[in-house]
Design an enzyme around this catalytic site. Structure first.
Site, PDB file in Angstrom:
ATOM      1  N   ARG A   1       0.827  -1.201   0.000  1.00  0.00           N
ATOM      2  CA  ARG A   1       0.000   0.000   0.000  1.00  0.00           C
ATOM      3  C   ARG A   1       0.860   1.249   0.000  1.00  0.00           C
ATOM      4  NH1 ARG A   1      -3.000  -3.147   3.781  1.00  0.00           N
ATOM      5  NH2 ARG A   1      -4.873  -3.940   2.781  1.00  0.00           N
TER       6      ARG A   1
ATOM      7  N   HIS B   1      13.393  -4.268   2.512  1.00  0.00           N
ATOM      8  CA  HIS B   1      13.527  -3.358   1.369  1.00  0.00           C
ATOM      9  C   HIS B   1      13.342  -4.101   0.063  1.00  0.00           C
ATOM     10  CE1 HIS B   1      17.718  -4.773   2.392  1.00  0.00           C
ATOM     11  NE2 HIS B   1      17.669  -5.132   1.127  1.00  0.00           N
TER      12      HIS B   1
ATOM     13  N   GLU C   1      17.255  -0.625  -1.716  1.00  0.00           N
ATOM     14  CA  GLU C   1      18.698  -0.789  -1.787  1.00  0.00           C
ATOM     15  C   GLU C   1      19.096  -0.627  -3.253  1.00  0.00           C
ATOM     16  OE1 GLU C   1      20.162  -4.578  -0.422  1.00  0.00           O
ATOM     17  OE2 GLU C   1      22.246  -4.055  -0.846  1.00  0.00           O
TER      18      GLU C   1
ATOM     19  N   GLN D   1      15.821  -7.617  -5.995  1.00  0.00           N
ATOM     20  CA  GLN D   1      15.740  -8.266  -4.688  1.00  0.00           C
ATOM     21  C   GLN D   1      14.639  -7.703  -3.805  1.00  0.00           C
ATOM     22  OE1 GLN D   1      18.268  -6.729  -1.596  1.00  0.00           O
ATOM     23  NE2 GLN D   1      19.761  -5.991  -3.090  1.00  0.00           N
TER      24      GLN D   1
ATOM     25  N   GLU E   1      15.945 -11.968   0.139  1.00  0.00           N
ATOM     26  CA  GLU E   1      16.869 -11.974   1.273  1.00  0.00           C
ATOM     27  C   GLU E   1      16.064 -12.168   2.543  1.00  0.00           C
ATOM     28  OE1 GLU E   1      20.324  -8.815  -0.094  1.00  0.00           O
ATOM     29  OE2 GLU E   1      18.581  -8.045   0.972  1.00  0.00           O
TER      30      GLU E   1
ATOM     31  N   ASN F   1      18.281 -10.466  12.494  1.00  0.00           N
ATOM     32  CA  ASN F   1      19.038  -9.501  13.291  1.00  0.00           C
ATOM     33  C   ASN F   1      19.264 -10.109  14.673  1.00  0.00           C
ATOM     34  OD1 ASN F   1      18.833  -7.813  11.125  1.00  0.00           O
ATOM     35  ND2 ASN F   1      17.655  -6.227  12.150  1.00  0.00           N
TER      36      ASN F   1
ATOM     37  N   GLN G   1       1.747  -8.788   0.063  1.00  0.00           N
ATOM     38  CA  GLN G   1       2.197 -10.143  -0.280  1.00  0.00           C
ATOM     39  C   GLN G   1       3.128 -10.140  -1.479  1.00  0.00           C
ATOM     40  OE1 GLN G   1      -1.553 -12.023  -1.106  1.00  0.00           O
ATOM     41  NE2 GLN G   1      -1.626 -11.306  -3.206  1.00  0.00           N
TER      42      GLN G   1
ATOM     43  N   VAL H   1       1.465 -15.598  -2.303  1.00  0.00           N
ATOM     44  CA  VAL H   1       0.414 -16.223  -3.101  1.00  0.00           C
ATOM     45  C   VAL H   1       1.077 -16.944  -4.275  1.00  0.00           C
ATOM     46  CG1 VAL H   1      -0.027 -14.031  -4.316  1.00  0.00           C
ATOM     47  CG2 VAL H   1      -1.731 -15.826  -4.409  1.00  0.00           C
TER      48      VAL H   1
END
Ligand code: CO
Length: 308
Positions: free
Chosen positions: A45, A110, A159, A172, A223, A227, A241, A293
C-alpha cells in the site's frame, strides 16, 4: 497382550492408510523442486499513488504498466516495473482512498534495484527530494559491491546496487525473520527456492540467507535477514504479499501444508480459481507471518492478455 495376528493386522492397517499419505506427500515436495517458478510481483500500500508513480518512474526509471481506479471499492491500483509482467518482477501499488499514511512496520526490509550508475541515481533522487539513508559505498571491512539505501515518499526502503547489465533491475526483496534456519528451510522445502548464498555480518549484527529460483544476480532473489537477538517485528499495514508462479496450485498447496506442519505458517486460501477472475491461486503465511500467493502460470498469462 496382543497376538501376533493382531500385530500384523495393525501393521497392515498402518501401512495402507498412513503409508500412501507419506509417499504422496514426498511426491509433492519433490515436485516443488522441479516446478516452473519465478517471482511475479510484490504488492503493498502507498499513501499517494500518483506521488509514488512519479517517484518510481523519474528516479528509478520504472515504467508505469497499468493503472486502474475502483471508485466503488474506493481504491486505486498501479503496476510498475522495468519491463512487461510476462517476464519481469513488478510492483503492484494499492492506495485506499482516504488513507494517506502508511505504517510500514519494522519487519519489512527493502526492495533492491540494480543500476549501472549508482552515483547518478542517488543524485537524481536527492534532487527530487528523496531521502538517502546510506550514501553509496562498500561494506565496512570488506566487499567491493557499491550500494546505497534510499527511501520512497512513504518511507519504503530501496537498496541500490551498482552492477553491470542485468535481465531485471528489480532484483531483490528483503524480509526480516526471527529464526533464520526455520525460514530458510521453509522457502527451500515449501517454495522450492535454492539457498544461493548465506553470510554473517557480525559488525552490523545480522545474518542473511539469499534465496531464489535462478543464478544470483541473473534473477530476482529474496533476502531473509536475521538480526541478532530480535524476537519480534511489527507488520504494519503496508506490505501485503509477494506472488510466485507455479504450474499447479493444488500440488503447491499440498506441499505448503506439509511443510507448515513441520515448520509453522498456515495455508490461508485453499487452491482454486478466484471467483469472477478464474485465475487459480493459493495463498499462505510463512512461519514469520509473511504472506505469499502462488499463481497458476497459464492463468496468469491469459489474465495479462485480457488486461491489454
Ligand atoms: Co538487500
Amino acid at each position: 497382550m496382543i497376538t501376533y495376528k493382531q500385530l500384523v493386522f495393525c501393521l497392515l492397517v498402518f501401512v495402507s492408510t498412513i503409508g500412501p499419505a507419506y509417499v504422496h506427500g514426498d511426491d509433492s515436495l519433490e515436485w516443488v523442486q522441479k516446478d516452473n517458478r519465478r517471482f511475479l510481483h510484490v504488492v503493498y500500500r502507498v499513501g499517494d499513488l500518483n506521488r509514488t508513480i512519479k517517484f518510481y518512474t523519474e528516479c528509478f526509471g520504472m515504467q508505469l504498466l497499468r493503472k486502474r481506479e475502483n471508485p466503488q471499492k474506493k481504491y486505486s491500483k498501479a503496476t510498475l516495473g522495468f519491463g512487461p509482467e510476462e517476464t519481469y518482477f513488478v510492483v503492484k501499488l494499492i492506495q485506499k482512498h482516504g488513507v494517506n499514511k502508511i505504517d510500514i512496520g519494522t519487519g519489512f526490509g527493502h526492495l533492491g534495484i540494480a543500476t549501472q550508475n549508482i552515483y547518478e541515481m542517488v543524485e537524481l533522487i536527492r534532487s527530487k527530494g528523496g531521502v538517502i539513508t546510506t550514501e553509496p559505498g562498500t561494506l565496512e571491512g570488506g566487499g567491493t559491491t557499491i550500494f546505497a539505501f534510499v527511501q520512497d515518499p512513504d518511507g519504503y526502503s530501496f537498496e541500490l546496487v551498482q552492477s553491470g547489465p542485468t535481465p531485471d533491475p528489480l532484483s531483490q526483496m528483503m524480509l526480516r525473520v526471527i529464526d533464520l534456519d526455520r525460514a530458510t528451510n521453509f522457502y527451500e522445502k515449501a517454495l522450492g527456492m535454492k539457498l544461493l548464498h548465506k553470510f554473517d555480518n557480525p559488525q552490523e549484527k545480522y545474518t542473511v540467507s539469499i534465496m531464489g529460483y535462478g543464478e544470483l544476480f541473473q534473477s530476482t532473489y529474496l533476502e531473509l535477514q536475521y538480526n541478532y537477538g530480535v524476537t519480534e517485528y511489527t507488520k504494519g499495514n503496508g506490505y501485503i504479499q509477494v506472488a510466485i508462479s507455479t504450474d499447479d496450485v493444488y500440488k503447491s498447496a499440498e506441499a505448503v501444508k506439509l511443510v507448515t506442519k513441520e515448520l509453522g505458517g498456515n495455508l490461508i486460501l485453499p487452491p482454486g480459481p478466484i471467483p469472477g477472475i478464474k485465475t487459480k491461486v493459493t495463498s499462505f503465511v510463512d512461519p514469520d507471518g509473511w504472506k505469499a500467493v502462488l499463481v497458476d502460470n497459464e492463468d496468469f498469462l491469459k489474465g495479462l492478455q485480457k488486461k491489454e
